[in-house]
Design an enzyme around this catalytic site. Structure first.
Site, PDB file in Angstrom:
ATOM      1  CD  GLU A 164       1.445  20.471  14.384  1.00  0.00           C
ATOM      2  OE1 GLU A 164       0.643  19.929  13.613  1.00  0.00           O
ATOM      3  OE2 GLU A 164       2.077  21.504  14.100  1.00  0.00           O
ATOM      4  CG  ASP A 186       0.448  17.500  11.409  1.00  0.00           C
ATOM      5  OD1 ASP A 186      -0.489  18.186  11.874  1.00  0.00           O
ATOM      6  OD2 ASP A 186       1.432  17.995  10.841  1.00  0.00           O
ATOM      7  CB  ILE A 192      -4.778  20.556  10.652  1.00  0.00           C
ATOM      8  CG1 ILE A 192      -6.143  20.211  11.278  1.00  0.00           C
ATOM      9  CG2 ILE A 192      -4.956  21.310   9.335  1.00  0.00           C
ATOM     10  CD1 ILE A 192      -7.101  21.398  11.420  1.00  0.00           C
ATOM     11  CG  ASP A 193       1.239  18.343   7.192  1.00  0.00           C
ATOM     12  OD1 ASP A 193       1.980  19.102   7.844  1.00  0.00           O
ATOM     13  OD2 ASP A 193       1.538  17.907   6.073  1.00  0.00           O
ATOM     14  CB  THR A 222      -2.064  24.753  10.435  1.00  0.00           C
ATOM     15  OG1 THR A 222      -1.927  23.455  11.001  1.00  0.00           O
ATOM     16  CG2 THR A 222      -3.065  25.537  11.258  1.00  0.00           C
ATOM     17  CG  ASP A 251       5.463  18.657   9.902  1.00  0.00           C
ATOM     18  OD1 ASP A 251       4.296  19.021  10.104  1.00  0.00           O
ATOM     19  OD2 ASP A 251       6.458  19.259  10.355  1.00  0.00           O
TER      20      ASP A 251
HETATM   21  C1  LIP Z   1       3.642  22.404   8.099  1.00  0.00           C
HETATM   22  C2  LIP Z   1       4.104  21.629   6.896  1.00  0.00           C
HETATM   23  C3  LIP Z   1       4.525  22.617   5.830  1.00  0.00           C
HETATM   24  C4  LIP Z   1       5.850  23.063   6.297  1.00  0.00           C
HETATM   25  C5  LIP Z   1       5.748  23.740   7.627  1.00  0.00           C
HETATM   26  C6  LIP Z   1       4.952  22.942   8.652  1.00  0.00           C
HETATM   27  P1  LIP Z   1       1.764  22.122  10.034  1.00  0.00           P
HETATM   28  O1  LIP Z   1       2.968  21.590   9.050  1.00  0.00           O
HETATM   29  O2  LIP Z   1       3.465  20.584   6.453  1.00  0.00           O
HETATM   30  O3  LIP Z   1       4.650  22.083   4.532  1.00  0.00           O
HETATM   31  O4  LIP Z   1       6.474  23.865   5.350  1.00  0.00           O
HETATM   32  O5  LIP Z   1       7.054  23.976   8.085  1.00  0.00           O
HETATM   33  O6  LIP Z   1       5.701  21.954   9.258  1.00  0.00           O
HETATM   34  O7  LIP Z   1       2.428  23.014  11.025  1.00  0.00           O
HETATM   35  O8  LIP Z   1       0.777  22.810   9.188  1.00  0.00           O
HETATM   36  O9  LIP Z   1       1.271  20.870  10.635  1.00  0.00           O
END
Ligand code: LIP
Length: 257
Positions: free
Chosen positions: A62, A78, A80-81, A83, A209
């Protein structure tokens, strides 16, 4: 590879967990899109050890420049998914790693170190949460189904996307039990795999993601498609629709109108 990868991800989870309970330096990639020094630290750790131990794979991640990386035998990371959850202390946040061979999902790990939940799947071998096999819910009625969704970062700047989010809520909400927005796509997919949610949909996601969650869900008996019901392409499709498979057609009929 599975054991080694889990070991690396669990160690990276310690960095995420330390950050979760610390002050974070937040930078804005876009109006709603955050990044912290912990996203970068977790990513650097994963990249360092994945490239050392899994030399036959390239890495798409990412917070990196992926413009020269060709998707084929790839590890998609990813760090931290979720964030925004991470920054605000909501414990729905995870490291997500999907391993692809010839562009096909091979191995997947989603690890939430705050709740110590480790989801693992290998193609053809099932999906597991902390060692316990996962199966999707057997609910067939959309009206009795608990669904999850997410709101794209573009909802702050792109009116078409915002209107589409609102339209889909209007088209789906009266026809299901309820709708959740937990804020981590990888965990949302795992929660469909676990049978907590019957289905999940979202727009504008990035490959990292969902690279792991799609395999975890399909190994638990679920179904993942684009909004037309065709094969979901990580890099090209605007919408992902993911369900226990039983409500898939009915959910598509509400979303694709
Ligand atoms: C996020 C997702 C979240 C989604 C956001 C974003 P990040 O990932 O997991 O559920 O709604 O659009 O993609 O940016 O925290 O890795």
């Amino acid at each position: 590879m599975k054991k080694k990868l889990i070991k690396i991800i669990k160690k990276a989870g310690k960095i995420l967990k330390k950050g979760f309970y610390s002050n974070k330096d937040v930078t804005f990639k876009a109006k709603k899109d955050l990044v912290t020094k912990y996203d970068v630290a977790v990513e650097n750790y994963l990249k360092k050890y994945c490239s050392k131990h899994f030399k036959e794979f390239n890495i798409i991640a990412e917070e990196s420049d992926n413009s020269k990386v060709e998707f084929n035998n790839s590890i998609i990371i990813d760090p931290i998914d979720g964030t925004t959850n991470f920054v605000n202390g909501v414990p729905h946040t995870a490291i997500s790693v999907g391993v692809y061979k010839n562009k096909k999902p091979y191995l997947a790990v989603v690890y939430n170190p705050i709740l110590d939940e480790l989801y693992v799947a290998k193609v053809g071998k099932g999906a597991f949460l902390n060692g316990k096999e996962l199966k999707v819910s057997t609910e067939e009625d959309l009206q009795k189904s608990l669904l999850a969704t997410g709101f794209p970062y573009t909802s702050g700047s792109n009116e078409d996307d915002l209107n589409d989010v609102l339209k889909k809520i209007k088209d789906v909400l009266p026809h299901c039990q309820d709708l959740r927005r937990l804020g981590s796509a990888s965990i949302d997919l795992c929660m469909v795999a676990k049978g907590t949610f019957e289905g999940y949909y979202e727009m504008n996601l990035k490959p990292w993601d969902v690279s792991a969650g799609v395999l975890i869900l399909s190994e638990a008996g679920g179904k993942v498609t684009n909004i037309k019901g065709g094969e979901y392409n990580l890099f090209e499709d605007k919408y992902i629709v993911a369900t226990n498979s039983r409500i898939h057609t009915e959910l598509l009929s509400k979303l694709d109108i």
